[in-house]
Structures are given as structure tokens and as C-alpha cells.
Design an enzyme around this catalytic site. Structure first.
Site, PDB file in Angstrom:
ATOM      1  N   VAL A 221      37.352  39.370  43.794  1.00  0.00           N
ATOM      2  CA  VAL A 221      36.675  40.685  43.754  1.00  0.00           C
ATOM      3  C   VAL A 221      36.953  41.444  42.427  1.00  0.00           C
ATOM      4  O   VAL A 221      36.186  42.418  42.301  1.00  0.00           O
ATOM      5  CB  VAL A 221      36.872  41.259  45.008  1.00  0.00           C
ATOM      6  CG1 VAL A 221      36.261  40.424  46.341  1.00  0.00           C
ATOM      7  CG2 VAL A 221      38.251  41.619  45.397  1.00  0.00           C
ATOM      8  N   GLU A 222      37.964  40.956  41.642  1.00  0.00           N
ATOM      9  CA  GLU A 222      38.131  41.940  40.693  1.00  0.00           C
ATOM     10  C   GLU A 222      37.763  41.170  39.307  1.00  0.00           C
ATOM     11  O   GLU A 222      36.633  41.059  39.174  1.00  0.00           O
ATOM     12  CB  GLU A 222      39.389  42.200  40.628  1.00  0.00           C
ATOM     13  CG  GLU A 222      39.954  43.338  41.596  1.00  0.00           C
ATOM     14  CD  GLU A 222      41.373  43.835  41.856  1.00  0.00           C
ATOM     15  OE1 GLU A 222      41.659  44.342  40.666  1.00  0.00           O
ATOM     16  OE2 GLU A 222      42.239  43.607  42.699  1.00  0.00           O
ATOM     17  N   MET A 223      38.680  40.636  38.412  1.00  0.00           N
ATOM     18  CA  MET A 223      38.379  39.845  37.231  1.00  0.00           C
ATOM     19  C   MET A 223      37.848  38.632  37.303  1.00  0.00           C
ATOM     20  O   MET A 223      37.331  38.025  36.721  1.00  0.00           O
ATOM     21  CB  MET A 223      39.353  40.175  36.160  1.00  0.00           C
ATOM     22  CG  MET A 223      39.933  41.572  35.918  1.00  0.00           C
ATOM     23  SD  MET A 223      41.370  41.627  35.021  1.00  0.00           S
ATOM     24  CE  MET A 223      40.466  41.340  33.064  1.00  0.00           C
TER      25      MET A 223
ATOM     26  N   SER B  94      41.731  37.570  41.378  1.00  0.00           N
ATOM     27  CA  SER B  94      41.252  37.858  42.380  1.00  0.00           C
ATOM     28  C   SER B  94      39.692  37.839  42.207  1.00  0.00           C
ATOM     29  O   SER B  94      39.047  38.134  41.187  1.00  0.00           O
ATOM     30  CB  SER B  94      41.501  39.466  42.749  1.00  0.00           C
ATOM     31  OG  SER B  94      40.545  40.030  43.618  1.00  0.00           O
TER      32      SER B  94
END
Length: 396
Positions: free
Chosen positions: A173-175, A171
Site C-alpha cells: 500500500v506504499e511504494m 509495502s
């Protein structure tokens, strides 16, 4: 004679000096070599090693054969099938990967950043924090007993641990990693090349690390996170002194047809693994989260979320998908306040029929909270690695 003694002393000194140099050389080589971790050959607690080098789940609930997906579930009710059969080496490799920020695109986040062991494998935040400190839309669910679950993510969009892993890993916006970069990074770390060869000996030692091996190892570790030895469990297996009178009162409220908690949070997992629309409010100023409506493209699932397990619920505040409620007492209060009372005026949600108006007293709600705290069990919490194969610091 003096020259001879001098020669002897010099020779002895020379031998000692050589010995010291050799000692420091060997010590230094040993220190470097110890960076290449040897994987554990023993199964984690709750699993037994079979003749095929597989870790097989073992617990008291296996003596009961009644299913946990019918009715409210008795105290001595069987569990669904768990993901097991992984090797000890796969599980241990997954443990290193889980805590290693090398899995993220910029090397700053690990799985453990949002799933912290001493916070019930959640993160203690209303909604998690992603790349560049971006606030995400939902909180991190607990990973305890995740090997038993057939739906993952709050909206239930994944049906396997391997499928779920791709979400946060890749993602933006994550990792914020990519499959290509992840494999390139791991394959350029000698320690990981050795560990993957040890965990997957059927392939050649010089073969490159594959993506499915990364997913399998992480799934193996997460499947080993078992929490089934709480005070409630000891009570359920016949040791009635494990709970006090107020906690037993709370358990009876929980299982009653008035409160109806056990109809969705069915023992012994304390979830029926279904999606449910309960009408929980969003934090102030935020629009309604459509939940499962989006991945399933089903308007009847607008506002629906996976029924979470209540195992270690005491450790995973705040509660609900968006962390709306700071305490267990607030969460319990929401259910007794009545069906659909928090649904926005412009929404017409199909509230689950188990959500009604139990009108519990303050005393009953307090006892419910007492009971929920008896579901805490962290006795099988895995050890956090002291150092990582990547050389990075553990990210929690």
C-alpha cells in the site's frame, strides 16, 4: 585569382563548418555524459571527513558527557550515539535514491513523497497517501536526527534504518516494490551502476547492485539529516540572548514538574525514545489504533506509540500519529485536559504515569508554544537534486 580566393574561402568555410560540427558533437557528448552524476566527495554539514574517507559527526553537544536518558535532562546534556562513519559518496548516493521515484514499483513515489524537506521531512498530512492515492493509517514522522534514534515507525517495530526502509519500499500500500524488481530496475540504469561502483569501490565495477548497498546508502543519507542549531541550542550552549523572555518562560514550563514535558521529550533530542500510552484520540469515526500492541504482542502496549522528537515540530503539523490536532496549541491543550480524558469508554488503556492533570493556564500554554517554535532549525537541509540518475522527475 578569383578561383584561388574562392578555394581559400571555401576551405576556411569548410574548416569553420567542421569546427562547428565538432563543437556541437562535443557539446552533445558532454551533455550526455553529464547525465552520469559524479558523487560528492565532501561530507555534509555537521560531519567531518577523517583519514579513512568517513564522515564523522561533530557538534557542540559532544563536549557534554552526561546522558540524556536520565531525569529531565539539563540544557548541556550529551546526545546518544549517532549513526556515522559513512563515506561522502554513500551519503550522496543515498540522497539521489531518496528523491528518486524509481524506487517505487510504478515509478511514481519516492521517499521524499512522504518526507518533504520543507515540511520538516514529514508530509503535512494527517495520514500519508500511499499507492493509488490510498489513505494510510498514520502520518509520516520527521526524519530530522533520525540517525540518533533506536526505535523507528510510530509503533517502534524497527530498530535500525535499514530495517525501517524495507517497510515502505516493499509495502503493497506504499511504494509497492519488490526486492527483485528494485534490483532489476537499478541494475538496468547505467548511471546507477556507475554511481554504486563509485560509492562501493571495493567491489568490481561490473558487479551488480546489491540490496544491502541500497539500504546502506539510504541509511547514510538519512543519518546525515542533523538539526542541532536552533535558537534553543544556542541558548543551551550559553548564548542567552538567543531566546526572548516569553520563550524562556515557556522553556521553564516545559521543564517544570507541573507540565512534565521534558520527562518524555528529553533534551537535547527532545525524546526519551520510549513507547508511551498517552490516550490521544483518533480522528472522528475511526477505531482505536492499537499501536505497539501488535508488533510487540503485548496488551500493556495497547495504544502505545513512540515518543516523537519535538525538533522542527513547528514544521510538522498536524500532530499525533493520526494527525488529530491541527496546531501546536491544540496538542498542548490535549495534555492539560487531564489523564485519559479522550480514551473511548470501551477501552482500558494503561496510560503512562507522566500523563496527569497539570491544569496549565492559557498563558502557560501559549508560552509553551512559543518555546516549541525555538526548536526549529533547517540550516542543514540537503539540496534536492536538479536531475536524477534514472531520468525521472523528482517526486515531492
Amino acid at each position: 585569382m578569383k578561383n584561388k580566393n574562392t578555394i581559400i574561402k571555401s576551405s576556411v568555410f569548410g574548416l569553420l563548418l567542421c569546427g562547428l560540427l565538432m563543437y556541437f558533437f562535443i557539446s552533445n557528448k558532454s551533455a550526455n555524459y553529464s547525465d552520469i552524476t559524479i558523487l560528492n566527495s565532501n561530507c555534509p554539514p555537521g560531519f567531518m571527513l577523517n583519514e579513512n574517507n568517513e564522515c564523522v559527526s561533530k557538534n557542540f553537544y559532544q563536549q557534554y558527557d552526561s546522558p540524556n536518558n536520565k531525569g529531565v535532562g539539563g540544557l548541556q546534556t550529551g546526545l546518544p550515539k549517532v549513526r556515522d562513519g559513512f563515506t561522502p559518496q554513500e551519503i550522496d548516493l543515498g540522497r539521489y535514491l531518496f528523491f528518486d521515484p524509481v524506487l517505487s514499483g510504478d515509478g511514481t513515489m519516492s521517499c521524499a513523497t512522504c518526507h518533504v524537506p520543507d515540511k520538516g521531512f514529514s508530509d503535512g498530512l494527517a495520514t500519508s497517501i500511499g499507492k493509488n492515492n490510498k489513505k494510510l493509517d498514520r502520518g509520516a514522522p520527521t526524519l530530522w536526527n533520525v540517525g540518533y534514534l533506536n526505535r523507528l515507525f510510530w509503533d517502534g517495530r524497527a530498530t535500525s534504518l535499514e530495517e525501517q526502509l524495507e517497510g515502505p519500499l516493499f509495502s503493497e500500500v506504499e511504494m509497492a516494490n519488490t526486492p527483485e524488481n528494485l534490483l532489476s530496475t537499478l541494475n538496468n540504469i547505467d548511471n546507477y551502476r556507475q554511481l554504486f561502483a563509485e560509492a562501493y569501490p571495493e567491489r568490481g565495477k561490473k558487479e551488480a547492485i546489491k540490496l544491502n548497498e541500497v539500504f546502506t546508502a539510504l541509511a547514510a543519507f538519512q543519518s546525515s539529516l542533523v538539526s542541532l542549531n536552533s535558537r534553543y541550542d544556542r541558548y543551551a550552549h550559553g548564548f542567552h540572548e538567543a531566546l526572548n523572555s516569553k520563550e524562556i518562560e515557556g522553556m521553564n514550563v516545559f521543564r517544570s514538574f507541573v507540565a512534565r514535558c521534558a520527562e518524555c521529550h528529553t533534551p537535547p533530542l527532545f525524546t526519551n525514545q520510549q513507547l508511551a500510552v498517552i490516550g490521544t484520540p483518533e480522528p472522528d469515526g475511526l477505531p482505536l489504533d492499537p499501536g505497539a500492541e501488535i508488533p510487540f504482542n503485548d496488551k500493556t502496549l495497547r495504544g502505545a506509540f513512540k515518543v516523537p522528537s519535538l525538533r522542527n515540530i513547528e514544521k510538522t503539523a498536524p500532530y499525533m500519529h493520526s494527525g488529530k490536532f491541527a496546531t501546536l496549541r491544540e496538542a498542548v491543550q490535549f495534555y492539560t485536559d487531564g489523564r485519559g480524558h479522550a480514551v473511548p469508554d470501551n477501552e482500558n488503556l494503561i496510560i503512562h504515569w507522566h500523563i496527569w492533570e497539570p491544569q496549565l493556564s492559557d498563558y502557560e500554554m501559549d508560552r509553551l508554544v512559543d518555546f516549541l517554535k525555538t526548536l526549529t532549525d533547517e540550516s542543514f537541509t540537503p539540496k534536492i537534486p536538479e536531475k536524477l540518475p534514472s531520468g525521472l522527475k523528482v517526486s515531492i
